[in-house]
Structures are given as structure tokens and as C-alpha cells.
Enzyme design. Structure first.
Site, PDB file in Angstrom:
ATOM      1  N   GLU A 341       0.799  -1.228   0.000  1.00 52.58           N
ATOM      2  CA  GLU A 341       0.000   0.000   0.000  1.00 52.58           C
ATOM      3  C   GLU A 341       0.835   1.283   0.000  1.00 52.58           C
ATOM      4  O   GLU A 341       0.500   2.244   0.701  1.00 52.58           O
ATOM      5  CB  GLU A 341      -0.937   0.012   1.229  1.00 52.58           C
ATOM      6  CG  GLU A 341      -1.923  -1.127   1.232  1.00 52.58           C
ATOM      7  CD  GLU A 341      -2.732  -1.222   2.525  1.00 52.58           C
ATOM      8  OE1 GLU A 341      -3.934  -1.507   2.436  1.00 52.58           O
ATOM      9  OE2 GLU A 341      -2.166  -1.025   3.617  1.00 52.58           O
TER      10      GLU A 341
HETATM   11  C1  TNX Z   1      -4.411  -4.070   4.901  1.00 50.40           C
HETATM   12  S1  TNX Z   1      -2.600  -6.306   4.545  1.00 50.40           S
HETATM   13  C2  TNX Z   1      -3.136  -3.797   5.314  1.00 50.40           C
HETATM   14  C3  TNX Z   1      -2.907  -3.395   6.709  1.00 50.40           C
HETATM   15  C4  TNX Z   1      -4.185  -3.211   7.466  1.00 50.40           C
HETATM   16  C5  TNX Z   1      -5.148  -4.317   7.124  1.00 50.40           C
HETATM   17  C6  TNX Z   1      -6.422  -4.250   7.895  1.00 50.40           C
HETATM   18  C7  TNX Z   1      -1.653  -5.268   4.258  1.00 50.40           C
HETATM   19  C8  TNX Z   1      -0.471  -5.753   3.675  1.00 50.40           C
HETATM   20  N1  TNX Z   1      -2.009  -4.026   4.569  1.00 50.40           N
HETATM   21  O1  TNX Z   1      -2.130  -2.221   6.740  1.00 50.40           O
HETATM   22  O2  TNX Z   1      -3.900  -3.219   8.829  1.00 50.40           O
HETATM   23  O3  TNX Z   1      -5.435  -4.257   5.759  1.00 50.40           O
HETATM   24  O4  TNX Z   1      -7.227  -5.355   7.644  1.00 50.40           O
END
Ligand code: TNX
Length: 533
Positions: A341
Site C-alpha cells: 500500500e
Molecule cells: C491491509 S494487509 C493492510 C494493513 C491493514 C489491514 C487491515 C496489508 C499488507 N495491509 O495495513 O492493517 O489491511 O485489515
């Protein structure tokens, strides 16, 4: 006729009186003797179980013998004794021995010739004794978890319980399917104490998991002391989601967690998430920002707004220092570099960044692992990709010759709510009831990622919505035993109907372990939650 009626009534009264007296005097019903090993509710389900239809009983004469005087084997024996003694009160001692002991004892030994792999074991239970054998100490530790599950649930209690302590006889041969079976604990969004982290380790160890991924940094907090960049923890660790006091592990505390895990044959994978999810670091050191200005600490739950300055050399000096210090206190082979992300990092900056950071990890003698987005870059030899969202990234990783750690959010995220009534958690990926969490196969879920391409399975627990260990337990249990089974047992041996019966039988075990579990209506729990049976 009236006479007859009276006499009928009279004899009924007499019968009642006799019955009442008999019931009051009858001895307390003792629990049924476990006789059929094939009917026992073992999770993960073993590769092969042969019942011999009798049983072994632990008594005050029982001791645990380990082969030779290896400290490591004695430690495993002691771990088992420490599980058994508080509840049974039998005062089981651990002794070393050059040969199998006499009747009535438990014997742990190594057998280098077996086809048991690094974590496999074989267990032989007769009325005369219990013999646990494995190729390596890790296998003995896994077998010890099976022994725990073959004893009555109350064995898990920390206070003295009534026996008898019997286990069904027969043999078990067991070996895991996947090399990595783990869970992730997000201690960045909310900080959790060393004690909480050890509790998490104890719970996953009971189901033969061998990996714990610690998410040590994120926008909301930096949770590990780095001596060459002290403000990361001192400033970046000051708060958490919602504005609580946060916290961080000193290096001594981290090493203590690592050793605690190692003693349970669990490898810690530490994660420093980058280049996104870095607000805490960006708040601690202005020079990590492209504009040279420190960010404010962040206590919200938005994702994807932060980035390290990928064009500045100081960024790589920072990463090199952090990974050097982390690698030095991490005996396991992996360092997790995050990579997810990074929405405000341009793709043309992101790719050279992840390529270079993989090299830094290698230069410190470790293998890099990252969330599936890192497959957009060029994966270096020995790098692993953790699949959570994008199947194209997972397939791309395999095409580049990497293995994939399977954590699909819609199946394996333990922060996802069970249903719309769950008090904690999120549901952006799915509601994940206990059946949905269990019914999938890491070797077939993603077309283009075959079983041979899968390193293993990991179930992550993100902590935006939970800040107490009891809340963590509620999200983790009862899904976690299912993930452990998916990782350990062959797909052909698994089915929901059989699993849910075994899981239901673990209810009293969860209670004895003091676990605050979600009593899913899909499972016929052997006890009503909160009540001892
Ligand atoms: C996605 S999974 C994210 C996390 C969040 C999560 C909450 C991922 C690699 N990134 O930063 O905590 O969703 O469900």
C-alpha cells in the site's frame, strides 16, 4: 379397583425411594476411558492414526525420560512436565536415560533414520507407556502438542484438577505439509506487552505453528529499539491508534521474545514496513522526508499516505542500520520489508526501492520477504512474497522463481469480523466465519500458484480495532486451529464436517487454557462457553 390403584401408587413411591437412595449412594460417575485413538479430536489432523483399543494412564509414578543428556531434549521434556504438573498434580519429573524406561513412563528419543522430516514425529502409546520419537528436537516438540491433546481437556488448566489422566493407545505418524505455518501479530497499530506476545506464542505453539511474524512498524508506531536511530522508538513509539500511550520493545525485550519463541520451535519474522506505512519514522527523523520536515505522530487508521524519500541516500543508510541491528538479534532466516500500500510512492520510485532493499537484507545474511506488491520489482534469489490481495502479484512472483506465503485477506485475515455482529474487527475483505476460514487450500486457491510454489500459510491479526489480549484471542480463536490444520495436514485429509466436530471438542480445552474464544454457532461446542462440563 380402588385397592389396586392405591397399591400401584404405593409401589411407585417405594420404587422412587429406593432409586433416590441408590443414586445418592452410587459412586460419582468417572469419565469414560479413552479407548479409541482414531476417535480423538487432534488438530491439526495427523497423517496416520492406528488405534489399538486400550489406554495408558499417567500416575504419580509416571516420569518423563529423555534419551541421553542433551540439554535441548531435557528442555522439551521439562516443557511437557510443566504443562502436565499444575493440573494433574502428579509431580512428573524429567530424567535422562540411555535406554527406554520401564513401564508407566513417557520416553522422548531421537531417531535419525526415520522418514520424519524436520518436524515430523511418531508416537507409540501402549498401556505400558508412551514413546515419542522424531528425527529432530522440533519434531519432538510437535509430538508433545499431540500428547497434550490426547489427555482430558482439564490438563490445560493452571490449577489442580481431578483425574484420571488417561490417553487412548495406538500409533501416530505425522509430518507437516508446508514448511511455514504461522500467524502475524500487529503490535504497531496498538502496542502489546512482552507478556501478551508470549501468550500469543504459547497459543500458536499448541497447534504446531512454527512462525510468528511481528509487524513492528507502521504509521501509528515504531515498536523496536534501534540504537543507531534512537528516536524511532523514543518518539515514533509514543502513541498508537486512538492516541493511547503506545510503547516499544527494547532490544533486550525483543531478544527475550525471540528466545521464548525459539524454545517453542517458532521462528520470529520481524517486519519493518516500507516505503509506505512509515509515518512514525517520518515523525521521528525529518531527514527521511523529501521535504526535510518531520511529520506529526498519527493515531488514525487511514492507510497509504506516507512514504520514505526513496531518492535520498540517507534513506538507505537508515534502512541499512535498521536491518543490520534487527538481523543481529534475529536468528531466523527472514526479514520482512513490508512494501504494501505505498500509494504515494511513484511506481518508478517504488521498484528500484524494493530492489535495493532486498539487496540490503541479503547483505546482512537474511532472506527478504515482502507483501505481494514487491513482486512488481525484480525478486532477488531467496526472496519470498506474501500474498494478501493481488493474485497477479502472486503469479508474477512464481514466474520470477519465488515461493509464496499464503495470507489471502478474504480467507486468512484474523482481523476480519466473523459476521456483522462481531464487536471488534473490520470487514473490508470479507466476513470470515469459522467454516469459510477453514474451507480453502493454499495449493489451489490462486490459479498459477501450485502447491510446490507455496512456502506455507500465515494468518495475520491486524490490530487497528483491538488493544487488549482478550480481544485478540476472540478474533484469533477459534479460527487459528483451522489455519494450523490447513498448513500442517494434507488437503485430502481435511473436510469441514470432520473438522467442526474436532473443533467443537476443543471448546473445553480453550476454556481450560483461559482463551476468550468466539463460540461460533456453526460449531457444536462440547461445552457451553463459560461453563465447565
Ligand atoms: C491491509 S494487509 C493492510 C494493513 C491493514 C489491514 C487491515 C496489508 C499488507 N495491509 O495495513 O492493517 O489491511 O485489515
Amino acid at each position: 379397583m380402588p385397592t389396586l390403584r392405591i397399591s400401584n401408587f404405593g409401589s411407585a413411591l417405594l420404587l422412587l425411594a429406593v432409586l433416590t437412595t441408590f443414586m445418592a449412594c452410587a459412586p460419582k460417575k468417572s469419565p469414560p476411558v479413552p479407548m479409541d485413538l482414531a476417535q480423538e479430536s487432534i488438530i491439526p489432523i495427523p497423517m496416520s492414526v492406528k488405534a489399538t483399543n486400550s489406554s495408558f494412564e499417567l500416575t504419580s509414578a509416571t516420569d518423563i525420560y529423555v534419551q541421553g543428556d542433551s540439554k535441548e531434549l531435557l528442555k522439551i521434556g521439562q516443557y511437557l512436565a510443566d504443562k502436565l504438573n499444575p493440573s494433574t498434580g502428579l509431580g512428573i519429573a524429567v530424567k535422562s536415560s540411555s535406554q527406554a524406561p520401564g513401564a508407566g513412563n513417557i520416553y522422548l528419543s531421537l531417531n535419525k533414520d526415520g522418514l520424519l522430516g524436520n518436524e515430523g514425529y511418531s508416537l507409540d502409546i501402549t498401556p505400558e507407556g508412551v514413546h515419542l520419537e522424531a528425527k529432530s528436537p522440533a519434531g519432538l516438540f510437535m509430538g508433545v502438542q499431540t500428547i497434550r491433546q490426547l489427555l482430558p481437556a482439564e490438563v490445560e488448566s493452571s490449577s489442580k484438577q481431578e483425574g484420571p489422566w488417561r490417553m487412548a493407545s495406538g500409533t501416530i505418524q505425522d509430518i507437516p505439509t508446508y514448511a511455514v505455518r504461522g500467524a502475524m501479530f500487529d503490535v504497531a497499530r496498538h502496542f502489546f506487552s512482552v507478556e501478551d506476545t508470549k501468550r500469543f506464542i504459547d497459543l500458536i505453539a499448541a497447534y504446531k505453528m512454527n512462525t510468528m511474524h511481528l509487524h513492528l512498524s507502521d504509521d501509528q508506531g515504531w515498536r523496536i529499539e534501534i540504537k543507531s536511530w534512537p528516536k524511532l522508538a523514543e518518539h515514533g513509539g509514543k502513541t498508537q491508534v486512538g492516541g493511547g500511550k503506545g510503547g516499544y520493545y527494547t532490544q533486550e525485550q525483543y531478544k527475550d521474545i525471540v528466545q521464548y519463541a525459539l524454545d517453542r520451535y517458532i521462528t520470529i519474522i520481524p517486519e519493518i514496513d516500507m516505503p509506505g506505512h512509515t509515518n512514525a519514522a517520518l515523525a521521528a527523523y525529518p531527514e527521511l522526508n523529501c521535504d526535510g520536515k518531520a511529520r506529526e505522530l498519527y493515531t488514525g487508521t487511514e492507510v497509504g499516505f506516507s512514504t520514505l524519500c526513496t531518492k535520498n541516500e540517507i534513506t538507505y543508510k537508515f534502512i541499512d542500520d535498521v536491518i543490520r541491528e534487527l538481523a543481529a538479534m534475529t536468528p531466523g532466516p527472514f526479514i520482512h520489508i513490508g512494501g504494501d500500500e505505498s500509494h504515494v510512492t511513484k511506481k518508478e520510485d517504488y521498484i528500484p526501492f524494493v530492489n535495493r532493499v532486498q539487496g540490503i537484507v541479503l547483505s546482512h545474511g537474511k532472506q527478504a520477504i515482502g507483501w505481494d506488491e514487491i513482486a512488481l520489482g525484480t525478486l532477488k534469489k531467496g526472496a519470498f512474497v506474501q500474498h494478501w490481495a493481488d493474485v497477479d502479484n502472486a503469479v508474477n512472483a512464481v514466474k520470477q522463481g519465488s515461493k509464496v506465503l499464503m495470507s489471502p485477506a478474504r480467507k486468512a485475515y484474523m482481523d476480519m469480523q466473523y459476521d456483522s455482529t462481531t464487536q471488534w474487527g473490520l470487514h473490508w475483505a470479507a466476513y470470515i466465519e469459522v467454516d469459510s476460514a477453514y474451507i480453502w487450500d493454499p495449493g489451489t486457491l490462486v490459479p498459477g500458484v501450485a502447491q510446490k510454489d507455496v512456502l506455507g500459510i500465515e494468518a495475520p491479526l491486524w490490530s487497528e480495532t483491538v488493544d487488549q489480549i482478550e480481544e485478540v484471542e476472540y478474533m484469533v480463536f477459534p479460527r487459528l486451529p483451522g489455519y494450523a490444520e490447513i498448513g500442517w495436514s494434507a488437503a485430502s485429509a481435511r473436510n469441514w464436517d470432520g473438522y467442526k466436530k474436532r473443533l467443537g471438542a476443543h471448546g473445553p480445552r480453550f476454556t481450560a487454557m483461559g482463551i476468550n474464544y468466539y463460540p461460533s454457532k456453526l460449531v457444536d461446542w462440547k461445552e457451553e462457553k463459560g461453563k465447565k462440563n
